[in-house]
Design an enzyme around this catalytic site. Structure first.
Site, PDB file in Angstrom:
ATOM      1  N   HIS A   1      38.041  40.425  32.790  1.00 23.84           N
ATOM      2  CA  HIS A   1      37.693  40.065  34.182  1.00 23.84           C
ATOM      3  C   HIS A   1      36.178  40.164  34.390  1.00 23.84           C
ATOM      4  O   HIS A   1      35.643  41.233  34.682  1.00 23.84           O
ATOM      5  CB  HIS A   1      38.437  41.024  35.128  1.00 23.84           C
ATOM      6  CG  HIS A   1      38.366  40.637  36.573  1.00 23.84           C
ATOM      7  ND1 HIS A   1      39.482  40.521  37.368  1.00 23.84           N
ATOM      8  CD2 HIS A   1      37.320  40.346  37.379  1.00 23.84           C
ATOM      9  CE1 HIS A   1      39.114  40.179  38.595  1.00 23.84           C
ATOM     10  NE2 HIS A   1      37.803  40.068  38.628  1.00 23.84           N
TER      11      HIS A   1
ATOM     12  N   HIS B   1      33.039  37.694  36.147  1.00 21.95           N
ATOM     13  CA  HIS B   1      32.625  36.450  36.803  1.00 21.95           C
ATOM     14  C   HIS B   1      31.328  35.962  36.176  1.00 21.95           C
ATOM     15  O   HIS B   1      30.290  36.619  36.317  1.00 21.95           O
ATOM     16  CB  HIS B   1      32.446  36.672  38.305  1.00 21.95           C
ATOM     17  CG  HIS B   1      33.728  37.017  39.008  1.00 21.95           C
ATOM     18  ND1 HIS B   1      34.454  36.096  39.724  1.00 21.95           N
ATOM     19  CD2 HIS B   1      34.438  38.172  39.057  1.00 21.95           C
ATOM     20  CE1 HIS B   1      35.537  36.680  40.217  1.00 21.95           C
ATOM     21  NE2 HIS B   1      35.560  37.932  39.816  1.00 21.95           N
TER      22      HIS B   1
ATOM     23  N   GLU C   1      43.211  44.763  45.800  1.00 26.36           N
ATOM     24  CA  GLU C   1      41.865  45.279  45.534  1.00 26.36           C
ATOM     25  C   GLU C   1      41.332  46.036  46.757  1.00 26.36           C
ATOM     26  O   GLU C   1      40.881  47.164  46.647  1.00 26.36           O
ATOM     27  CB  GLU C   1      40.922  44.105  45.195  1.00 26.36           C
ATOM     28  CG  GLU C   1      39.456  44.507  45.091  1.00 26.36           C
ATOM     29  CD  GLU C   1      38.512  43.314  44.855  1.00 26.36           C
ATOM     30  OE1 GLU C   1      38.957  42.161  45.012  1.00 26.36           O
ATOM     31  OE2 GLU C   1      37.346  43.560  44.523  1.00 26.36           O
TER      32      GLU C   1
ATOM     33  N   ASP D   1      33.760  43.044  36.199  1.00 29.75           N
ATOM     34  CA  ASP D   1      33.769  42.171  37.378  1.00 29.75           C
ATOM     35  C   ASP D   1      32.473  41.344  37.491  1.00 29.75           C
ATOM     36  O   ASP D   1      32.461  40.183  37.120  1.00 29.75           O
ATOM     37  CB  ASP D   1      34.010  42.981  38.659  1.00 29.75           C
ATOM     38  CG  ASP D   1      34.755  42.193  39.726  1.00 29.75           C
ATOM     39  OD1 ASP D   1      35.182  41.059  39.425  1.00 29.75           O
ATOM     40  OD2 ASP D   1      34.912  42.700  40.848  1.00 29.75           O
TER      41      ASP D   1
END
Ligand code: ZN
Length: 334
Positions: free
Chosen positions: A12, A14, A200, A281
């Protein structure tokens, strides 16, 4: 073996928010950012202390977005993200993700095709240079209408040779996942694997989005999912089904999803038998990479070295990249 040498798998991350500091400093002035004043770089491009909520954190991403303005920049960012993950963090298996609509925003010179081609070029060049397996996940933005997202999903289906999976991201508060079911029906029909950001936010009820994402949007993994422990039904569900959770500790603190690393539920989730994996992330924005997150959890006695190793092995097993490709980059049998 030290933590850097420990082979890591990350599910995960971005890509649009994984820019190298030096690259930002080099290109930002040509987009009108004056970084000469003390603190200007951090003001525009970093989240270093907890934001009041996830919504405010996401708003801060927009300055970085302005830099994603040409295919040359996108290719460079993709290559550097892989290079840094391999060299600085010991990552062997890496899933990157991006939202075509986010990158394309206010960049009329970029099409979904040219964005995608540039990112894939950077990734493929990195895979040639470093012994790692990299996969790309396409993101739909839940803040956009379903019709727009259907168009994006159709693009991803067209590019399904490149995309190992698809995702639904952005602030889940006030954005029920269920209206997006038609998009993910389409993904399923074309055998695209699905992970959804859910459970989340600290707002009450976000944990229910985990059930909806699995039952109605066909998710086989969950982005974050850390709030599942607040509801027994949800917790039992993710444990029984062994749904991989893409847990991002530093991100959770900086977006205000949890109040501190000591308060983070990761220990509880592992003790309850959840399938926990670890990711960063948005390392470019949060100024903390996966190696540093591993170190933090170890230093705070939250997880042991063996447990960190287990998290990484689990992530390698749960990767959407083909097993054959992952195995080539992974030192032990999956
Ligand atoms: Zn995310």
């Amino acid at each position: 073996m030290n933590l850097l040498e420990l082979p890591k798998a990350e599910l995960h991350r971005h890509l649009e928010l994984s820019l190298r500091d030096e690259t930002i400093k080099e290109i930002a002035p040509s987009f009108g950012f004056d970084l000469s004043k003390e603190g200007a770089f951090e003001h525009h491009f970093k989240i270093l202390s907890p934001m009041k909520d996830l919504g405010s954190a996401l708003h801060k991403f927009l300055d970085t977005q302005k830099l994603l303005a040409s295919t040359e920049i996108l290719e460079r960012i993709a290559f550097e993200a892989c290079e840094d993950a391999f060299k600085k963090e010991g990552i062997r298996v890496l899933e990157l993700r991006y939202a075509p609509t986010f990158v394309a925003l206010d960049h009329p010179n970029l099409s979904f095709d040219s964005i995608h081609e540039a990112f894939m070029k950077g990734i493929k060049a990195a895979e040639k240079e470093f012994p790692m397996a990299v996969g790309m996940i396409g993101i739909l933005q839940r803040i956009l209408p379903v019709e727009d997202n259907l168009r994006v999903m159709n693009f991803m289906v067209d590019q399904k040779e490149d995309f190992v999976g698809v995702d639904l991201a952005d602030n889940e508060v006030g954005f029920d996942p269920t209206p997006f079911a038609p998009c993910f029906d389409l993904a399923k029909k074309h055998d695209l694997k699905i992970t959804i950001h859910a459970g989340e936010a600290q707002e009450k009820g976000s944990e229910k989005n985990i059930l909806e994402s699995v039952n109605k949007l066909h998710a086989s993994r969950i982005g974050h999912g850390i709030q599942c422990h607040r509801d027994e039904e949800v917790l039992n569900f993710v444990v029984e089904k062994q749904i991989p959770l893409e847990v991002c500790p530093t991100s959770n603190i900086l977006t205000g999803a949890v109040s501190s690393i000591e308060e983070h539920p990761i220990r509880k989730l592992i003790d309850k038998g959840c399938f926990v994996t670890l990711s960063s992330d948005d390392p470019g924005i949060f100024n903390q990479d996966t190696l540093e997150d591993y170190q933090l959890l170890l230093d705070k006695n939250i997880l042991t070295f063996e447990e960190l190793k287990d998290c990484s092995n689990r992530a390698a097993r749960a990767s959407f990249i083909s097993k054959e490709k992952v195995q080539k980059a992974w030192p032990t049998p999956l």
